[in-house]
Structure formats: structure tokens, C-alpha cells
Design a protein around this motif. Structure first.
Motif, PDB file in Angstrom:
ATOM      1  N   PHE A   6       0.845  -1.201   0.000  1.00 43.90           N
ATOM      2  CA  PHE A   6       0.000   0.000   0.000  1.00 43.90           C
ATOM      3  C   PHE A   6       0.876   1.245   0.000  1.00 43.90           C
ATOM      4  O   PHE A   6       1.671   1.453   0.918  1.00 43.90           O
ATOM      5  N   GLU A   7       0.725   2.054  -1.019  1.00 45.73           N
ATOM      6  CA  GLU A   7       1.491   3.297  -1.128  1.00 45.73           C
ATOM      7  C   GLU A   7       0.585   4.363  -1.750  1.00 45.73           C
ATOM      8  O   GLU A   7       0.268   4.303  -2.942  1.00 45.73           O
ATOM      9  N   PRO A   8       0.139   5.343  -0.959  1.00 47.70           N
ATOM     10  CA  PRO A   8      -0.738   6.373  -1.515  1.00 47.70           C
ATOM     11  C   PRO A   8      -0.067   7.112  -2.668  1.00 47.70           C
ATOM     12  O   PRO A   8       1.122   7.479  -2.581  1.00 47.70           O
ATOM     13  N   LEU A   9      -0.799   7.333  -3.740  1.00 45.25           N
ATOM     14  CA  LEU A   9      -0.266   8.085  -4.863  1.00 45.25           C
ATOM     15  C   LEU A   9      -0.082   9.553  -4.444  1.00 45.25           C
ATOM     16  O   LEU A   9      -0.926  10.105  -3.734  1.00 45.25           O
ATOM     17  N   PRO A  10       1.011  10.182  -4.850  1.00 51.33           N
ATOM     18  CA  PRO A  10       1.300  11.537  -4.365  1.00 51.33           C
ATOM     19  C   PRO A  10       0.220  12.558  -4.716  1.00 51.33           C
ATOM     20  O   PRO A  10       0.040  13.532  -3.986  1.00 51.33           O
ATOM     21  N   GLN A  11      -0.508  12.338  -5.818  1.00 54.06           N
ATOM     22  CA  GLN A  11      -1.564  13.290  -6.175  1.00 54.06           C
ATOM     23  C   GLN A  11      -2.799  13.161  -5.297  1.00 54.06           C
ATOM     24  O   GLN A  11      -3.652  14.047  -5.294  1.00 54.06           O
ATOM     25  N   VAL A  25     -15.170   9.039  -1.119  1.00 58.85           N
ATOM     26  CA  VAL A  25     -13.805   8.653  -1.479  1.00 58.85           C
ATOM     27  C   VAL A  25     -13.341   9.406  -2.716  1.00 58.85           C
ATOM     28  O   VAL A  25     -12.225   9.952  -2.758  1.00 58.85           O
ATOM     29  N   SER A  26     -14.171   9.447  -3.737  1.00 58.67           N
ATOM     30  CA  SER A  26     -13.763  10.133  -4.967  1.00 58.67           C
ATOM     31  C   SER A  26     -13.569  11.631  -4.731  1.00 58.67           C
ATOM     32  O   SER A  26     -12.622  12.240  -5.250  1.00 58.67           O
ATOM     33  N   TYR A  27     -14.446  12.231  -3.933  1.00 57.88           N
ATOM     34  CA  TYR A  27     -14.297  13.662  -3.638  1.00 57.88           C
ATOM     35  C   TYR A  27     -13.005  13.920  -2.869  1.00 57.88           C
ATOM     36  O   TYR A  27     -12.288  14.896  -3.130  1.00 57.88           O
ATOM     37  N   ALA A  28     -12.677  13.040  -1.913  1.00 62.40           N
ATOM     38  CA  ALA A  28     -11.452  13.205  -1.136  1.00 62.40           C
ATOM     39  C   ALA A  28     -10.212  13.065  -2.017  1.00 62.40           C
ATOM     40  O   ALA A  28      -9.213  13.766  -1.822  1.00 62.40           O
ATOM     41  N   LEU A  29     -10.265  12.166  -2.990  1.00 54.56           N
ATOM     42  CA  LEU A  29      -9.076  11.894  -3.796  1.00 54.56           C
ATOM     43  C   LEU A  29      -8.878  12.904  -4.926  1.00 54.56           C
ATOM     44  O   LEU A  29      -7.746  13.314  -5.208  1.00 54.56           O
ATOM     45  N   ILE A  30      -9.983  13.303  -5.589  1.00 56.27           N
ATOM     46  CA  ILE A  30      -9.816  14.163  -6.775  1.00 56.27           C
ATOM     47  C   ILE A  30     -10.724  15.389  -6.752  1.00 56.27           C
ATOM     48  O   ILE A  30     -10.748  16.159  -7.724  1.00 56.27           O
ATOM     49  N   GLY A  31     -11.488  15.573  -5.668  1.00 52.35           N
ATOM     50  CA  GLY A  31     -12.353  16.738  -5.593  1.00 52.35           C
ATOM     51  C   GLY A  31     -13.573  16.664  -6.475  1.00 52.35           C
ATOM     52  O   GLY A  31     -14.212  17.690  -6.755  1.00 52.35           O
ATOM     53  N   GLU A  32     -13.942  15.459  -6.895  1.00 51.29           N
ATOM     54  CA  GLU A  32     -15.097  15.259  -7.774  1.00 51.29           C
ATOM     55  C   GLU A  32     -15.892  14.058  -7.282  1.00 51.29           C
ATOM     56  O   GLU A  32     -15.312  13.049  -6.890  1.00 51.29           O
ATOM     57  N   GLU A  33     -17.209  14.166  -7.291  1.00 46.56           N
ATOM     58  CA  GLU A  33     -18.061  13.066  -6.851  1.00 46.56           C
ATOM     59  C   GLU A  33     -18.311  12.100  -8.007  1.00 46.56           C
ATOM     60  O   GLU A  33     -18.840  12.481  -9.048  1.00 46.56           O
ATOM     61  N   LEU A  34     -17.925  10.834  -7.800  1.00 45.43           N
ATOM     62  CA  LEU A  34     -18.112   9.808  -8.816  1.00 45.43           C
ATOM     63  C   LEU A  34     -19.056   8.736  -8.296  1.00 45.43           C
ATOM     64  O   LEU A  34     -19.201   8.532  -7.086  1.00 45.43           O
TER      65      LEU A  34
END
Length: 311
Positions: free
Chosen positions: A88-93, A251-260
Motif C-alpha cells: 500500500f502506497e498512496p499516490l502523491p496526487q 472517497v472520490s471527492y477526497a481523492l480528486i475533488g469530484e463526486e463519482l
């Protein structure tokens, strides 16, 4: 009583707090001052009351009842000893996830080994608000559970062991309705109770896909319910809660700021396969979710449980 020296920091409540069904759960009490967890559960050997108290690098476990030895043997697994962050390694973005992994490095996925118990709770939680589900669980345990062995009086609450599969099957349909659980959800609990032994045998499996297939072979059990069981009973760090009203959007909002939706989120978190529930849990702990507007969803009024006063 046993002392488990984990060789790492372990806070029992932060690991197994997901097993608690609301702050009034009759089977779970958390003493915040001492960081102590009291948990009543049913084991293959009978009911048990388990107390977990953390110390520096260790956890003191004490158990009462016929299931005491089984429960004490399982403390390391319950507190996530079988779980591993390897791979497990979080992607830097994904900055929120990077920060959450840094803030909660001691997060572990618990393995309760109580498959039917997890299935009964998940069945009651299907398609309703958490508040309504917790209320139903609370009422049914107070009515049909049994007082836990040992010092079960904690504060103003008596800890109750959840009913056995046979006891669940004897609950009249009108009592489920009285607790606010309509037939659709009570059938899941009763069907699982009839197949309880087969459910417990899934603990012998290591393939998450096969475990999910067997869980979903029960009528009324879909991807969400199976994931809830795998997260809690099997310690599956990949059991993401698809088909949940909020999780994919959070989860999607937290990761990329968009609701999927589920499909979009599944593609987004594919690089974390093997750890997708870990991603979900870290984001939950970070307290990041999609924006919510308007009033909360109202509790339903179409079942007797909507107006029944709990004792």
C-alpha cells in the motif's frame, strides 16, 4: 486474563470501533478515560464478555464466560495482527490519502471471526439510515439478547450478548416490525441464521472473491452487505463498500475533488486493489467527505418502529 505485546501502538477502539452499532450499542461500551473497550459477543463455545485495555506497546485482555478462551486466543486477530500495509502506497496526487496514512499509521483491519453476527447486523442496516439501523439493533438486543457474563454493568448500561442464530429465528415477524425492520431486511437475518454454520466456514477461505461469492449466494445479500461482513469478520482490507449511498462519493471527492459513482470510483481506486477498504477507512478517519446540502434524510414513518419508544 492475558497480555498481548504487539510490538506496535494499539488502540483497541480505533481498530474495532467499526464493530460498534452506534453509541448506545448494548454489546459495546467504550470507556474514553481509560481507552478501554468492553465487547459482548457470541463464540462457538458460548457467550463472552471481553475487556481490552491498552498500555505502552501492549494490550491487557480479560474475558468472562464459556467463550473466554476462544476470545482471548483471537485478540491479536481482532486487533488487526493479520492485517498488513505491504503493497500500500498512496499516490502523491491523492494528498488527502497521503496525509491520512501519515496521521493514522497504526490503523489495522480487525478480524472478529463472527461471520453470522456481522451478517445479522449488516442485514438490519440495509437501505436505511444509520440512526434507524442502530435503533433497531439496540431494541432487538435488549429484547432478545442475553446479559453478558462477568461484570456486565458498565455505567448505566448492561452489556448484552447478541442472540444466537436459533434465537434470531424465533423472533416473531411483528417484533422485527416493532423495531422498524421490515420483512425485506428481517428475511436476510433469518436466512443467514438458517445458514449460520456455512457462513462461519467461510473463515477457512483466503480468497476474498470466493468468500464474497459464498456470502452473496444467500438471498438478499448483495455487494454492500458482503463487504460489510468481510471487513469485520474476515479482516479483508480490500472489501470496499460499493453500493453505499455515500462511500463512493466521499472517497472520490477526497481523492480528486469530484463526486463519482461506483463505476467511476472503482476505476479511480483500482491502483489500490488489495487495500481498497483501507483507502475507505483512512478517508473516513480523516473526516473528509463530499459536500452535503439540505436537511438530513428523515426517518421513515411507515413501520411501527418509527414511533415505538425504546426501553
Amino acid at each position: 486474563m492475558r497480555v498481548w505485546r504487539a510490538g506496535r501502538v494499539v488502540d483497541p477502539h480505533s481498530v474495532i470501533g467499526g464493530l460498534r452499532k452506534g453509541p448506545g450499542d448494548p454489546a459495546y461500551v467504550f470507556d474514553a478515560e481509560r481507552r478501554t473497550v468492553w465487547r459482548a459477543t457470541r463464540t462457538p463455545d458460548g457467550p463472552v464478555l471481553l475487556r481490552l485495555t491498552p498500555y505502552a506497546g501492549a494490550v491487557e485482555a480479560e474475558a468472562w464466560g464459556p467463550g473466554a478462551a476462544w476470545a482471548l486466543d483471537g485478540v491479536p486477530e481482532l486487533l488487526g495482527e493479520r492485517d498488513s500495509w505491504d503493497g500500500f502506497e498512496p499516490l502523491p496526487q491523492h494528498r488527502v490519502l497521503v496525509d491520512a496514512a501519515r496521521r493514522f499509521p497504526h490503523l489495522r483491519v480487525p478480524r472478529s471471526r463472527a461471520v453470522f453476527e456481522a451478517m445479522a447486523a449488516a442485514g438490519i442496516e440495509q437501505v436505511v439510515t444509520g440512526k434507524e439501523a442502530f435503533r433497531a439493533w439496540r431494541l432487538l438486543l435488549r429484547e432478545y439478547g442475553e446479559p453478558a457474563p462477568g461484570p456486565n454493568q458498565q455505567g448505566n448500561r448492561v452489556l448484552m450478548v447478541p442472540p444466537s442464530p436459533e434465537e434470531w429465528r424465533q423472533i416473531p415477524s411483528w417484533q422485527f416490525l416493532r423495531a422498524g425492520v421490515e420483512n425485506r431486511r428481517s428475511r436476510v437475518v433469518l436466512t443467514a441464521a438458517a445458514r449460520a454454520r456455512a457462513l462461519e466456514r467461510t473463515l477457512e477461505l483466503t480468497d476474498g472473491a470466493e468468500i464474497e461469492r459464498r456470502l452473496r449466494s444467500l438471498p438478499g445479500v448483495g455487494v454492500w452487505t458482503a463487504a460489510e461482513v468481510r471487513q469485520r469478520a474476515h479482516g479483508d482490507a480490500d472489501a470496499f463498500s460499493f453500493a453505499d449511498y455515500h462511500v463512493s462519493r466521499n472517497v472520490s471527492y477526497a481523492l480528486i475533488g469530484e463526486e463519482l459513482d461506483d463505476d467511476g470510483t472503482a476505476e479511480l481506486i483500482e491502483p489500490y486493489r488489495g487495500h481498497r477498504f483501507r483507502v475507505q477507512r483512512l478517508i473516513e478517519l480523516a473526516g473528509v467527505g463530499h459536500p452535503r446540502f439540505g436537511p438530513r434524510k428523515a426517518l421513515p414513518t411507515h413501520t411501527p418502529g418509527a414511533t415505538h419508544r425504546l426501553r
